[in-house]
Design an enzyme around this catalytic site. Structure first.
Site, PDB file in Angstrom:
ATOM      1  CG  ASP A  13       9.092  13.148  12.679  1.00 43.51           C
ATOM      2  OD1 ASP A  13       8.523  12.547  13.600  1.00 43.51           O
ATOM      3  OD2 ASP A  13       8.626  14.163  12.136  1.00 43.51           O
ATOM      4  CE  LYS A  16      13.163  12.450  19.154  1.00 44.70           C
ATOM      5  NZ  LYS A  16      12.806  12.947  17.820  1.00 44.70           N
ATOM      6  N   GLY A  40       5.852  10.423  18.425  1.00 46.41           N
ATOM      7  CA  GLY A  40       5.508   9.074  17.974  1.00 46.41           C
ATOM      8  C   GLY A  40       6.806   8.339  17.740  1.00 46.41           C
ATOM      9  CD  GLN A 225       7.769  16.835  20.633  1.00 50.81           C
ATOM     10  OE1 GLN A 225       8.131  17.255  21.714  1.00 50.81           O
ATOM     11  NE2 GLN A 225       6.886  15.882  20.508  1.00 50.81           N
TER      12      GLN A 225
HETATM   13  P1  IMP Z   1       2.505  20.616  18.605  1.00 52.70           P
HETATM   14  O1  IMP Z   1       3.676  20.095  19.373  1.00 52.70           O
HETATM   15  O2  IMP Z   1       1.459  19.580  18.326  1.00 52.70           O
HETATM   16  O3  IMP Z   1       1.944  21.864  19.191  1.00 52.70           O
HETATM   17  O4  IMP Z   1       3.043  21.040  17.142  1.00 52.70           O
HETATM   18  C1  IMP Z   1       3.956  22.132  16.967  1.00 52.70           C
HETATM   19  C2  IMP Z   1       4.910  21.839  15.816  1.00 52.70           C
HETATM   20  O5  IMP Z   1       5.791  20.796  16.198  1.00 52.70           O
HETATM   21  C3  IMP Z   1       4.240  21.365  14.532  1.00 52.70           C
HETATM   22  O6  IMP Z   1       4.992  21.844  13.428  1.00 52.70           O
HETATM   23  C4  IMP Z   1       4.335  19.860  14.608  1.00 52.70           C
HETATM   24  O7  IMP Z   1       4.305  19.255  13.338  1.00 52.70           O
HETATM   25  C5  IMP Z   1       5.691  19.714  15.263  1.00 52.70           C
HETATM   26  N1  IMP Z   1       5.823  18.465  16.033  1.00 52.70           N
HETATM   27  C6  IMP Z   1       5.298  18.178  17.233  1.00 52.70           C
HETATM   28  N2  IMP Z   1       5.656  16.966  17.642  1.00 52.70           N
HETATM   29  C7  IMP Z   1       6.441  16.465  16.681  1.00 52.70           C
HETATM   30  C8  IMP Z   1       7.145  15.230  16.540  1.00 52.70           C
HETATM   31  O8  IMP Z   1       7.152  14.351  17.413  1.00 52.70           O
HETATM   32  N3  IMP Z   1       7.848  15.084  15.385  1.00 52.70           N
HETATM   33  C9  IMP Z   1       7.913  16.050  14.441  1.00 52.70           C
HETATM   34  N4  IMP Z   1       7.281  17.220  14.538  1.00 52.70           N
HETATM   35  C10 IMP Z   1       6.552  17.423  15.646  1.00 52.70           C
END
Ligand code: IMP
Length: 447
Positions: A13, A16, A40, A225
């Site tokens: 977040d 990017k 996102g 991420q």
């Molecule tokens: P997952 O990728 O859905 O398995 O989530 C694992 C961790 O990564 C969690 O703490 C999510 O909130 C975080 N996370 C996953 N994708 C994003 C992103 O695009 N932005 C911020 N945090 C993310």
């Protein structure tokens, strides 16, 4: 022409989407190489907001090729929804502009279901995932029980393997989680139909990218991420399931490591994190709320309020060093306007001992006491500034001091969500990648 890697230097977040959209003007191909619809990426063009979860941000630039590489975990339902949504809004999404790796893994309904159930099962030990099925799908990939996009295009092969996968997941759902199983026949039929719709876009994207390099095309690798969510080098187990930094590019895109040219990190002027896990510079109470509200820090994928904190120079330095970034971009500086004086984390201490590097173990991070330096804030609206000189003195001093503490030059600043709201500070990359503003159209001006 060396390629460019743009990655998040915090916990995701970082803004990017906007930066990649901006740089897309200057490239031929934009590539996603890891993650999935947990991302996102938000882009605002002429006040119109676009959120992309799986399709690279270059899709908003006519004529650019967009690749979803082998390292991405693809949810066909989300992807086709995104294709339809873009087309409805007049974006040209065709198989020449959107390429999907045949060897990318598929996220199925059962992965999403298990993701949610696992979190419930873990209770207070949950990760706080996005619920998009990321962990279970990458888990199947590592266990060699997953299915790839190419399998979806071969209904006979897909049917048998999908049934086997569903049988295992349904046993887990029913016996461990005591929930009703998923409808196998219905899902086999549904995914075969989804595969048919994706067929025109699917190819050997690794070969296509290697050919693009031979043809001297400019390639931008779009990280999703942030580096602190990297499965190997982040705050494990509170991470996502892929390699989020430039290290993930060769395997995730199917290109040789030498193809990664410049790496540029993106970090906000402060910091946020979604989900559980350590966050040494986290604020609480009213201070966190003010920052969260000022920065509209609510998840684009899940809508969850993000945890908010101060800029952490120890953490960002670690991320930039790990990725080999020679420069970085500071985003959302405008959010700090009117928030008063600002603390920046300059060091960590554990039991009185000062840490220069980010601690590798969670137990150590949990014990960290932060050292902070307080910098003067400013009240002016800075969203119209296009040069450092146009910033209030204290805002400029903030940028320069943070840069000094991190020890890596800031090449660009973003001062609002709009596409052209940037301060270009220096030539970002050698080799004429992004020329200096002087004598050249500013980045983002091509459209
Ligand atoms: P997952 O990728 O859905 O398995 O989530 C694992 C961790 O990564 C969690 O703490 C999510 O909130 C975080 N996370 C996953 N994708 C994003 C992103 O695009 N932005 C911020 N945090 C993310």
């Amino acid at each position: 022409m060396p390629s460019l890697s743009v990655f998040g230097a915090q916990w995701g977040d970082e803004g990017k989407g906007k930066i990649i959209d901006l740089l897309s003007d200057r490239v031929d191909v934009v590539v996603r190489y890891q993650g999935g619809a947990n991302a996102g990426h938000t882009v605002v063009v002429d006040g119109e907001k676009w959120v992309l979860h799986l399709i690279p941000s270059g899709i908003l630039h006519p004529g650019k090729v967009n690749v979803i590489g082998a390292g991405v975990a693809i949810d066909p339902v989300t992807l086709l929804g995104e294709i339809d949504g873009l087309r409805e809004r007049g974006v040209d999404v065709n198989p020449a502009r959107l390429r999907i790796a045949a060897n990318a893994h598929v996220i199925f309904e059962q992965h999403k279901r298990i993701d949610g159930l696992n979190e419930r099962w873990k209770g207070s030990g949950r990760i706080g995932t996005t619920g998009r099925g990321i962990g279970p799908a990458y888990g199947d990939k590592a266990a060699r029980t997953g299915l790839r996009i190419a399998d979806l295009l071969d209904p006979e092969r897909c049917g048998g393997r999908l049934r086997a996968n569903l049988a295992e997941k349904n046993a887990l759902i029913a016996r461990v989680h005591e929930e009703p199983p998923l409808p196998t026949d219905e899902l086999v039929e549904r995914y075969a139909a989804l595969g048919e719709r994706l067929r025109p876009f699917v190819g050997d994207t690794g070969a296509e990218l290697r050919a693009a390099e031979r043809a001297d095309k400019r390639i931008l690798f779009e990280g999703a991420q942030g580096i602190m969510l990297d499965i190997d080098h982040g705050t494990y187990p509170y991470v996502t399931s892929s390699n989020t930094g430039p290290g993930g590019i060769p395997s995730g895109a199917g290109v040789p490591p030498r193809m990664i040219g410049h790496a540029v990190g993106i970090a906000k002027a402060y910091c946020t994190r979604v989900g559980e896990g350590p966050f040494p510079s986290e604020l609480d109470g009213e201070a966190a709320k003010r920052l969260r509200d000022a920065g509209h820090e609510y998840g684009t994928t899940t809508g969850r309020p993000r945890r908010a904190g101060n800029f952490d120079a120890v953490q960002v330095r670690y991320g930039l060093e790990l990725a080999g970034a020679a420069s970085w971009i500071m985003t959302k500086l405008d959010v700090l306007s009117g928030l008063g004086d600002i603390d920046v984390v300059t060091g960590y201490r554990v039991n009185g001992e000062r840490f220069e590097d980010y601690p590798a173990h969670l137990s150590t991070i949990d014990e960290v006491e932060t050292e902070v330096e307080t910098l003067s804030g400013w009240t002016e609206d800075i969203s119209g500034a296009r040069s450092l000189e146009e910033l209030p003195d204290t805002a400029r001093a903030y940028v320069e001091r943070v840069e000094e503490i991190v020890g890596v030059p800031i090449c660009m600043l973003s001062v609002s969500a709009e596409r052209d709201a940037v301060i270009q500070r220096s030539s970002i990359f050698e080799d004429g990648w992004i020329e200096e503003a002087a004598g050249d159209a500013p980045v983002g001006a091509a459209r």
